[in-house]
Scaffold this motif. Structure first.
Motif, PDB file in Angstrom:
ATOM      1  N   SER A 191       0.811  -1.217   0.000  1.00  0.00           N
ATOM      2  CA  SER A 191       0.000   0.000   0.000  1.00  0.00           C
ATOM      3  C   SER A 191       0.843   1.264   0.000  1.00  0.00           C
ATOM      4  O   SER A 191       0.339   2.351  -0.303  1.00  0.00           O
ATOM      5  CB  SER A 191      -0.926   0.012   1.219  1.00  0.00           C
ATOM      6  OG  SER A 191      -0.212   0.292   2.413  1.00  0.00           O
ATOM      7  N   GLU A 192       2.129   1.155   0.344  1.00  0.00           N
ATOM      8  CA  GLU A 192       2.960   2.354   0.430  1.00  0.00           C
ATOM      9  C   GLU A 192       3.228   2.971  -0.933  1.00  0.00           C
ATOM     10  O   GLU A 192       3.237   4.199  -1.073  1.00  0.00           O
ATOM     11  CB  GLU A 192       4.288   2.023   1.119  1.00  0.00           C
ATOM     12  CG  GLU A 192       4.154   1.685   2.597  1.00  0.00           C
ATOM     13  CD  GLU A 192       5.487   1.318   3.227  1.00  0.00           C
ATOM     14  OE1 GLU A 192       6.528   1.607   2.587  1.00  0.00           O
ATOM     15  OE2 GLU A 192       5.503   0.743   4.325  1.00  0.00           O
ATOM     16  N   PHE A 213       0.532   5.390  -2.420  1.00  0.00           N
ATOM     17  CA  PHE A 213       0.429   6.612  -1.620  1.00  0.00           C
ATOM     18  C   PHE A 213       1.680   7.470  -1.753  1.00  0.00           C
ATOM     19  O   PHE A 213       1.602   8.702  -1.622  1.00  0.00           O
ATOM     20  CB  PHE A 213       0.134   6.268  -0.162  1.00  0.00           C
ATOM     21  CG  PHE A 213      -1.315   5.904   0.069  1.00  0.00           C
ATOM     22  CD1 PHE A 213      -2.277   6.884   0.173  1.00  0.00           C
ATOM     23  CD2 PHE A 213      -1.697   4.577   0.150  1.00  0.00           C
ATOM     24  CE1 PHE A 213      -3.616   6.558   0.368  1.00  0.00           C
ATOM     25  CE2 PHE A 213      -3.034   4.237   0.348  1.00  0.00           C
ATOM     26  CZ  PHE A 213      -3.996   5.226   0.452  1.00  0.00           C
ATOM     27  N   THR A 248       0.967  17.809   4.892  1.00  0.00           N
ATOM     28  CA  THR A 248       1.028  16.401   4.489  1.00  0.00           C
ATOM     29  C   THR A 248       1.721  15.565   5.559  1.00  0.00           C
ATOM     30  O   THR A 248       1.246  14.480   5.933  1.00  0.00           O
ATOM     31  CB  THR A 248       1.769  16.263   3.152  1.00  0.00           C
ATOM     32  OG1 THR A 248       1.121  17.064   2.158  1.00  0.00           O
ATOM     33  CG2 THR A 248       1.793  14.810   2.691  1.00  0.00           C
ATOM     34  N   ALA A 296       0.005  12.627   7.961  1.00  0.00           N
ATOM     35  CA  ALA A 296       0.561  11.269   8.023  1.00  0.00           C
ATOM     36  C   ALA A 296       0.811  10.850   9.468  1.00  0.00           C
ATOM     37  O   ALA A 296       0.509   9.713   9.855  1.00  0.00           O
ATOM     38  CB  ALA A 296       1.858  11.209   7.219  1.00  0.00           C
ATOM     39  N   PHE A 322      -2.540  10.082  11.274  1.00  0.00           N
ATOM     40  CA  PHE A 322      -3.040   8.759  10.877  1.00  0.00           C
ATOM     41  C   PHE A 322      -2.232   7.652  11.544  1.00  0.00           C
ATOM     42  O   PHE A 322      -2.781   6.616  11.935  1.00  0.00           O
ATOM     43  CB  PHE A 322      -2.996   8.609   9.357  1.00  0.00           C
ATOM     44  CG  PHE A 322      -4.272   8.990   8.674  1.00  0.00           C
ATOM     45  CD1 PHE A 322      -5.313   8.084   8.540  1.00  0.00           C
ATOM     46  CD2 PHE A 322      -4.448  10.270   8.174  1.00  0.00           C
ATOM     47  CE1 PHE A 322      -6.498   8.423   7.907  1.00  0.00           C
ATOM     48  CE2 PHE A 322      -5.628  10.634   7.541  1.00  0.00           C
ATOM     49  CZ  PHE A 322      -6.653   9.710   7.405  1.00  0.00           C
ATOM     50  N   ILE A 330      -4.045   1.956   5.763  1.00  0.00           N
ATOM     51  CA  ILE A 330      -3.675   2.984   6.733  1.00  0.00           C
ATOM     52  C   ILE A 330      -2.152   3.116   6.818  1.00  0.00           C
ATOM     53  O   ILE A 330      -1.618   4.183   7.131  1.00  0.00           O
ATOM     54  CB  ILE A 330      -4.295   2.682   8.118  1.00  0.00           C
ATOM     55  CG1 ILE A 330      -4.255   3.944   8.997  1.00  0.00           C
ATOM     56  CG2 ILE A 330      -3.581   1.523   8.795  1.00  0.00           C
ATOM     57  CD1 ILE A 330      -5.060   3.799  10.277  1.00  0.00           C
ATOM     58  N   VAL A 373      -1.232   5.476   3.969  1.00  0.00           N
ATOM     59  CA  VAL A 373      -1.555   6.874   4.291  1.00  0.00           C
ATOM     60  C   VAL A 373      -0.520   7.454   5.255  1.00  0.00           C
ATOM     61  O   VAL A 373      -0.081   8.599   5.087  1.00  0.00           O
ATOM     62  CB  VAL A 373      -2.961   6.984   4.904  1.00  0.00           C
ATOM     63  CG1 VAL A 373      -3.266   8.426   5.305  1.00  0.00           C
ATOM     64  CG2 VAL A 373      -4.017   6.484   3.915  1.00  0.00           C
ATOM     65  N   SER A 374      -0.136   6.680   6.257  1.00  0.00           N
ATOM     66  CA  SER A 374       0.775   7.194   7.280  1.00  0.00           C
ATOM     67  C   SER A 374       2.235   7.061   6.849  1.00  0.00           C
ATOM     68  O   SER A 374       2.929   8.060   6.627  1.00  0.00           O
ATOM     69  CB  SER A 374       0.531   6.480   8.611  1.00  0.00           C
ATOM     70  OG  SER A 374       0.642   5.073   8.465  1.00  0.00           O
ATOM     71  N   PHE A 432       3.085   8.378   2.976  1.00  0.00           N
ATOM     72  CA  PHE A 432       3.153   9.831   2.874  1.00  0.00           C
ATOM     73  C   PHE A 432       4.380  10.385   3.597  1.00  0.00           C
ATOM     74  O   PHE A 432       5.051  11.288   3.101  1.00  0.00           O
ATOM     75  CB  PHE A 432       1.881  10.465   3.451  1.00  0.00           C
ATOM     76  CG  PHE A 432       0.742  10.537   2.476  1.00  0.00           C
ATOM     77  CD1 PHE A 432       0.864  10.067   1.185  1.00  0.00           C
ATOM     78  CD2 PHE A 432      -0.477  11.084   2.854  1.00  0.00           C
ATOM     79  CE1 PHE A 432      -0.183  10.137   0.277  1.00  0.00           C
ATOM     80  CE2 PHE A 432      -1.540  11.165   1.965  1.00  0.00           C
ATOM     81  CZ  PHE A 432      -1.392  10.679   0.671  1.00  0.00           C
TER      82      PHE A 432
END
Length: 406
Positions: A260-261, A264, A280, A284, A287, A310, A313-314, A317
């Motif tokens: 997932s990284e 994002f 931003t 991050a 989250f 998640i 997102v964290s 980013f």
């Protein structure tokens, strides 16, 4: 492309490009087989949480000491490729030795030795690749992303193997992956390994950097943020099993998390342009804190897997924008030093402290309490980011030096 042109591409510049991609794929495959599942080995030899924390804290400390040494060797003798070949081979063989030991003292000593050789692998491979991409006007990220692919695949595949054959298989996977990376490295010609200096003393220019409030605040934020994120790689395996998961499930979780990284990271550029780099980074971190507090509430394994994004997102980013923040908020003449300090503080000291305290927390309380601790630590890291975003200090002007921060 004609057949002859295609053959020339694969045999020349294209062949080097493929070799660089494969180098990253297998280096990070080895790390992905090792880091997320090493606690299964610790568990099998009955180490306590405090002992696991002590061992996990060794690598950052060794890296802080060893990385400048490896850099000086590479610079003094211009042998980057030789150093990387040697450390890949040594790391793989030392990894295999773990299968023959089962006491805390020997594991601790082996981990020191392993960390000594490992500390050279990423900086030297990055140095080689950055030289290559600069020379051929390519994007470093297009090669580096294969590392993320390798890490994600290794965590999933090795998780399945460990569940079926036991934790010893992770060391075999680690060794084979690094040996395979070594074979691709040997395909690279020596000319891509020479040029530009590899390292800079992290102490050079420290007085100037310490006079930049935004940089100091960001070091504090990254100490908290990266400390928790990197420590999670060690403790998640035990945590996931405590909430009802399997070892194979740990591998699947890391496959989803690491996977997932990348998207994002691609989106991070849009968010930076739309809302700014400070906002931003702040988002991050928020989250990330929410994630750790949620984990501490013992959600179902299904929920953990379903909300895998998640991490993108964290962590995605934050990773995509952190180095950019350092570059934009330190004088151009000190940016290499600033980045070295940033990585040493965040990935080094922060990770060391979080692992040490997490081990003690596990023994005194529970694995769930570790994630409550991660949430608190990350929340503390949000505070300096708030000051950066809304405080009085402005960004350093690249041509004005540290005086612009006052």
């Amino acid at each position: 492309m004609s057949e002859s042109l295609s053959g020339r591409f694969l045999g020349g510049a294209g062949g080097r490009y493929v070799s660089f991609c494969a180098l990253y794929l297998f280096i990070y495959y080895g790390f992905g087989a090792f880091s997320p599942l090493i606690t299964q080995y610790y568990k099998s030899i009955h180490l306590t949480g405090t002992q696991i924390g002590m061992i996990s804290a060794v690598a950052p400390v060794v890296s802080i000491v060893a990385q400048p040494m490896w850099g000086m060797i590479c610079d003094r003798f211009q042998i980057r490729k030789a150093v990387l070949l040697g450390t890949l081979l040594a790391s793989g063989l030392v990894g295999l030795l773990f299968t023959a030991v089962s006491t805390y003292a020997f594991v601790f000593l082996l981990y020191i030795l392993l960390s000594f050789f490992q500390s050279a692998i990423i900086p030297v491979s990055d140095s080689l690749t950055l030289n290559y991409t600069k020379k051929h006007q390519l994007q470093f990220g297009d090669i580096r992303m294969w590392g993320a692919v390798g890490f994600a695949l290794a965590a999933f595949v090795t998780g399945l193997f460990v569940e079926r054959w036991g934790p010893s298989v992770l060391f075999i996977s680690y060794c084979l992956a690094l040996i395979t990376a070594l074979l691709f490295l040997m395909r690279l010609p020596g000319e891509v390994t020479e040029s530009s200096r590899f390292t800079v003393s992290i102490f050079k220019g420290m007085k100037q950097l310490l006079r930049i409030p935004r940089f100091l605040l960001f070091l504090l934020a990254s100490f908290c943020m990266f400390g928790a994120v990197n420590a999670n790689n060690i403790w998640f395996s035990l945590y996931y099993q405590e909430i009802g998961g399997t070892v194979a499930g740990v591998g699947l979780a890391f496959l989803l998390f690491a996977g997932s990284e990348a998207p994002f990271m691609k989106l991070a550029g849009y968010f930076v342009r739309r809302w700014g780099i400070e906002t931003t980074l702040l988002g991050a971190a928020i989250f990330s804190a929410i994630r750790w507090f949620w984990y501490s509430s013992a959600p179902s394994t299904t929920a953990v897997l379903l909300i895998f994004f998640i991490q993108g997102v964290s962590v995605g980013f934050y990773l995509a924008t952190a180095a950019q923040f350092v570059r934009e908020n330190t004088p151009a003449s000190l940016q290499v030093t600033a980045l070295a300090v940033f990585f040493s503080v965040g990935s080094g000291l922060g990770t060391m402290l979080c692992n040490l305290l997490a081990g003690w927390i596990k023994d005194e309380f529970s694995t769930l309490a570790i994630y409550l601790f991660f949430g608190v630590v990350t929340t503390l890291g949000i505070l300096p980011l708030l000051v950066i975003r809304f405080g009085p200090w402005k960004r350093v002007e690249q041509d004005e030096g540290v005086s612009a921060t006052q």
